[in-house]
Design a protein around this motif. Structure first.
Motif, PDB file in Angstrom:
ATOM      1  N   GLN A   1      13.041   9.051 -41.869  1.00  0.00           N
ATOM      2  CA  GLN A   1      13.791   8.700 -43.080  1.00  0.00           C
ATOM      3  C   GLN A   1      12.887   7.957 -44.058  1.00  0.00           C
ATOM      4  O   GLN A   1      12.300   6.929 -43.722  1.00  0.00           O
ATOM      5  N   GLY A   2      12.749   8.526 -45.261  1.00  0.00           N
ATOM      6  CA  GLY A   2      12.041   7.861 -46.351  1.00  0.00           C
ATOM      7  C   GLY A   2      10.580   7.581 -46.078  1.00  0.00           C
ATOM      8  O   GLY A   2      10.046   6.563 -46.532  1.00  0.00           O
ATOM      9  N   ILE A   3       9.888   8.494 -45.363  1.00  0.00           N
ATOM     10  CA  ILE A   3       8.496   8.260 -44.983  1.00  0.00           C
ATOM     11  C   ILE A   3       7.561   8.436 -46.179  1.00  0.00           C
ATOM     12  O   ILE A   3       7.581   9.467 -46.861  1.00  0.00           O
ATOM     13  N   SER A   4       6.731   7.440 -46.414  1.00  0.00           N
ATOM     14  CA  SER A   4       5.684   7.517 -47.433  1.00  0.00           C
ATOM     15  C   SER A   4       4.402   6.932 -46.856  1.00  0.00           C
ATOM     16  O   SER A   4       4.440   6.025 -46.020  1.00  0.00           O
ATOM     17  N   TYR A   5       3.268   7.462 -47.325  1.00  0.00           N
ATOM     18  CA  TYR A   5       1.975   6.973 -46.842  1.00  0.00           C
ATOM     19  C   TYR A   5       0.913   7.252 -47.883  1.00  0.00           C
ATOM     20  O   TYR A   5       0.909   8.310 -48.531  1.00  0.00           O
ATOM     21  N   SER A   6      -0.002   6.292 -48.067  1.00  0.00           N
ATOM     22  CA  SER A   6      -1.117   6.475 -49.001  1.00  0.00           C
ATOM     23  C   SER A   6      -2.405   6.009 -48.348  1.00  0.00           C
ATOM     24  O   SER A   6      -2.403   5.136 -47.472  1.00  0.00           O
ATOM     25  N   TYR A   7      -3.509   6.622 -48.780  1.00  0.00           N
ATOM     26  CA  TYR A   7      -4.834   6.254 -48.300  1.00  0.00           C
ATOM     27  C   TYR A   7      -5.535   5.379 -49.343  1.00  0.00           C
ATOM     28  O   TYR A   7      -5.302   5.517 -50.542  1.00  0.00           O
ATOM     29  N   LYS A   8      -6.374   4.507 -48.856  1.00  0.00           N
ATOM     30  CA  LYS A   8      -7.176   3.669 -49.754  1.00  0.00           C
ATOM     31  C   LYS A   8      -8.575   4.270 -49.872  1.00  0.00           C
ATOM     32  O   LYS A   8      -9.224   4.534 -48.862  1.00  0.00           O
TER      33      LYS A   8
ATOM     34  N   ILE B   1       9.712  11.424 -47.224  1.00  0.00           N
ATOM     35  CA  ILE B   1       9.937  12.520 -46.277  1.00  0.00           C
ATOM     36  C   ILE B   1      11.144  12.189 -45.401  1.00  0.00           C
ATOM     37  O   ILE B   1      11.190  11.152 -44.744  1.00  0.00           O
ATOM     38  N   ASN B   2      12.096  13.103 -45.376  1.00  0.00           N
ATOM     39  CA  ASN B   2      13.282  12.965 -44.531  1.00  0.00           C
ATOM     40  C   ASN B   2      13.438  14.245 -43.705  1.00  0.00           C
ATOM     41  O   ASN B   2      13.520  15.344 -44.283  1.00  0.00           O
ATOM     42  N   LEU B   3      13.484  14.102 -42.392  1.00  0.00           N
ATOM     43  CA  LEU B   3      13.659  15.300 -41.572  1.00  0.00           C
ATOM     44  C   LEU B   3      14.268  14.953 -40.225  1.00  0.00           C
ATOM     45  O   LEU B   3      14.172  13.820 -39.746  1.00  0.00           O
ATOM     46  N   ASP B   4      14.914  15.943 -39.649  1.00  0.00           N
ATOM     47  CA  ASP B   4      15.477  15.846 -38.304  1.00  0.00           C
ATOM     48  C   ASP B   4      15.034  17.069 -37.520  1.00  0.00           C
ATOM     49  O   ASP B   4      15.179  18.197 -38.009  1.00  0.00           O
ATOM     50  N   ILE B   5      14.507  16.857 -36.326  1.00  0.00           N
ATOM     51  CA  ILE B   5      14.067  17.950 -35.470  1.00  0.00           C
ATOM     52  C   ILE B   5      14.780  17.811 -34.134  1.00  0.00           C
ATOM     53  O   ILE B   5      14.680  16.773 -33.471  1.00  0.00           O
TER      54      ILE B   5
ATOM     55  N   LEU C   1      -0.606   7.102 -37.035  1.00  0.00           N
ATOM     56  CA  LEU C   1      -0.555   6.384 -38.312  1.00  0.00           C
ATOM     57  C   LEU C   1       0.818   5.741 -38.444  1.00  0.00           C
ATOM     58  O   LEU C   1       1.817   6.296 -37.960  1.00  0.00           O
ATOM     59  N   LYS C   2       0.847   4.605 -39.117  1.00  0.00           N
ATOM     60  CA  LYS C   2       2.117   3.912 -39.342  1.00  0.00           C
ATOM     61  C   LYS C   2       2.527   4.092 -40.793  1.00  0.00           C
ATOM     62  O   LYS C   2       1.734   3.829 -41.704  1.00  0.00           O
ATOM     63  N   PRO C   3       3.743   4.567 -41.051  1.00  0.00           N
ATOM     64  CA  PRO C   3       4.160   4.781 -42.450  1.00  0.00           C
ATOM     65  C   PRO C   3       4.220   3.474 -43.224  1.00  0.00           C
ATOM     66  O   PRO C   3       4.547   2.420 -42.669  1.00  0.00           O
ATOM     67  N   GLU C   4       3.891   3.550 -44.509  1.00  0.00           N
ATOM     68  CA  GLU C   4       3.990   2.372 -45.369  1.00  0.00           C
ATOM     69  C   GLU C   4       5.448   2.078 -45.699  1.00  0.00           C
ATOM     70  O   GLU C   4       5.839   0.921 -45.857  1.00  0.00           O
ATOM     71  N   GLU C   5       6.220   3.137 -45.809  1.00  0.00           N
ATOM     72  CA  GLU C   5       7.653   3.004 -46.068  1.00  0.00           C
ATOM     73  C   GLU C   5       8.404   3.959 -45.157  1.00  0.00           C
ATOM     74  O   GLU C   5       7.885   4.996 -44.758  1.00  0.00           O
ATOM     75  N   GLY C   6       9.637   3.603 -44.835  1.00  0.00           N
ATOM     76  CA  GLY C   6      10.479   4.477 -44.035  1.00  0.00           C
ATOM     77  C   GLY C   6      10.334   4.246 -42.540  1.00  0.00           C
ATOM     78  O   GLY C   6       9.559   3.403 -42.089  1.00  0.00           O
ATOM     79  N   THR C   7      11.091   5.020 -41.787  1.00  0.00           N
ATOM     80  CA  THR C   7      11.110   4.868 -40.332  1.00  0.00           C
ATOM     81  C   THR C   7      11.008   6.232 -39.651  1.00  0.00           C
ATOM     82  O   THR C   7      11.460   7.243 -40.178  1.00  0.00           O
ATOM     83  N   VAL C   8      10.392   6.221 -38.469  1.00  0.00           N
ATOM     84  CA  VAL C   8      10.333   7.396 -37.607  1.00  0.00           C
ATOM     85  C   VAL C   8      10.833   6.996 -36.234  1.00  0.00           C
ATOM     86  O   VAL C   8      10.422   5.970 -35.689  1.00  0.00           O
ATOM     87  N   LEU C   9      11.717   7.808 -35.678  1.00  0.00           N
ATOM     88  CA  LEU C   9      12.213   7.578 -34.324  1.00  0.00           C
ATOM     89  C   LEU C   9      11.999   8.836 -33.494  1.00  0.00           C
ATOM     90  O   LEU C   9      12.326   9.939 -33.925  1.00  0.00           O
ATOM     91  N   ILE C  10      11.435   8.658 -32.301  1.00  0.00           N
ATOM     92  CA  ILE C  10      11.287   9.732 -31.332  1.00  0.00           C
ATOM     93  C   ILE C  10      12.198   9.391 -30.163  1.00  0.00           C
ATOM     94  O   ILE C  10      11.980   8.393 -29.475  1.00  0.00           O
ATOM     95  N   ASN C  11      13.226  10.190 -29.969  1.00  0.00           N
ATOM     96  CA  ASN C  11      14.230   9.876 -28.944  1.00  0.00           C
ATOM     97  C   ASN C  11      14.754   8.452 -29.100  1.00  0.00           C
ATOM     98  O   ASN C  11      14.954   7.727 -28.121  1.00  0.00           O
ATOM     99  N   GLY C  12      14.946   8.035 -30.355  1.00  0.00           N
ATOM    100  CA  GLY C  12      15.553   6.742 -30.639  1.00  0.00           C
ATOM    101  C   GLY C  12      14.607   5.567 -30.709  1.00  0.00           C
ATOM    102  O   GLY C  12      15.032   4.454 -30.995  1.00  0.00           O
ATOM    103  N   SER C  13      13.298   5.786 -30.447  1.00  0.00           N
ATOM    104  CA  SER C  13      12.331   4.688 -30.468  1.00  0.00           C
ATOM    105  C   SER C  13      11.167   5.018 -31.398  1.00  0.00           C
ATOM    106  O   SER C  13      10.789   6.181 -31.526  1.00  0.00           O
TER     107      SER C  13
END
Length: 248
Positions: free
Chosen positions: A5-12, A24-28, A55-67
């Motif tokens: 949900q709401g995944i964003s990432y940028s490189y320096k 980025i929002n997706l469900d698999i 990599l850790k998103p700068e914004e948003g959350t990712v869950l794999i099987n709830g974690s």
């Protein structure tokens, strides 16, 4: 299986922030395959690494099987673009590498390893080194190494891109048969429209960078034996091609 949900990432780069992906929002679902396709530089690999916890998103959350995923999650296997084989290791040593890294006694997994080597048709190559193998054989070694870990999530970064056309189709069929047998959730990045349509139960299309999801297609004819030669296959390829063109 995967919820983002709401995944964003940028490189320096040189004190400048370059946005790779945004919102980025997706469900698999579990035991499905998902293709991620988009133009070069749209953040496909970045998204894959975030799903794998590398990599850790700068914004948003990712869950794999709830974690939240971490790079140490034992049930994730990743196949890199160049397979990630160690050139100084034999086929057998490369296949068992993941077990060794996790501190497991490979002797206890001998039956599993042998069965997978047989299944991938590389048991007679176990004493060879990667430089002595064809591209298709190296790909089989990389897949075998992942299967020994019995992952519930397999992530692949353009896994078949370096193969010639006929070998690529053959390895795609090998992968599809493995998926039918093991039913592991599989997410792969590709530049090939035909590959996305043939292997992706769900097809996620990203726009040019910064990558946004322009379309998520459900591929209802996925895994049909006659899929490649059917008119519906070519129609689906044309649909994906049109979406890609619109997002560039």
């Amino acid at each position: 299986m995967i919820k983002a949900q709401g995944i964003s990432y940028s490189y320096k780069q040189n004190n400048t922030s370059i946005q790779a992906i945004t919102d980025i929002n997706l469900d698999i679902l579990p035991s499905t395959t998902c293709a991620i396709i988009g133009p070069s530089g749209c953040g496909k690999t970045t998204l894959l690494y975030i799903l794998g916890g590398l990599l850790k998103p700068e914004e948003g959350t990712v869950l794999i099987n709830g974690s939240p995923p971490t790079g140490k999650r034992k049930d994730i296997a990743i196949i890199l673009q160049e397979y990630g084989l160690l050139p100084w290791n034999t086929v057998l040593e490369n296949v068992t590498l993941g077990l060794k890294i996790r501190g497991l006694n490979t002797a206890h997994y001998k039956d599993r390893v042998n069965a997978i080597l047989e299944e991938m048709e590389i048991k007679n190559q176990i004493d060879k080194y990667p430089s002595q193998l064809s591209g298709g054989q190296r790909q089989r070694v990389a897949i075998a190494r992942s299967l020994t870990l019995q992952p519930d999530l397999l992530l692949m970064d353009e896994p078949f891109s370096s193969l010639d056309a006929l070998t690529r189709e053959h390895i795609q069929n090998v992968f599809l048969n493995l998926w039918k047998k093991y039913q592991m959730t599989s997410v792969f990045v590709t530049h090939s429209i035909e590959e996305a349509v043939f292997l992706g139960q769900k097809i996620i299309v990203l726009s040019s960078g910064p990558g946004r999801i322009t379309e998520q297609l459900e591929n209802s004819h996925f895994a049909r034996e006659d899929w490649r030669s059917s008119s519906s296959f070519f129609e689906q390829c044309q649909k994906v091609r049109s979406i890609l063109k619109a997002g560039v």
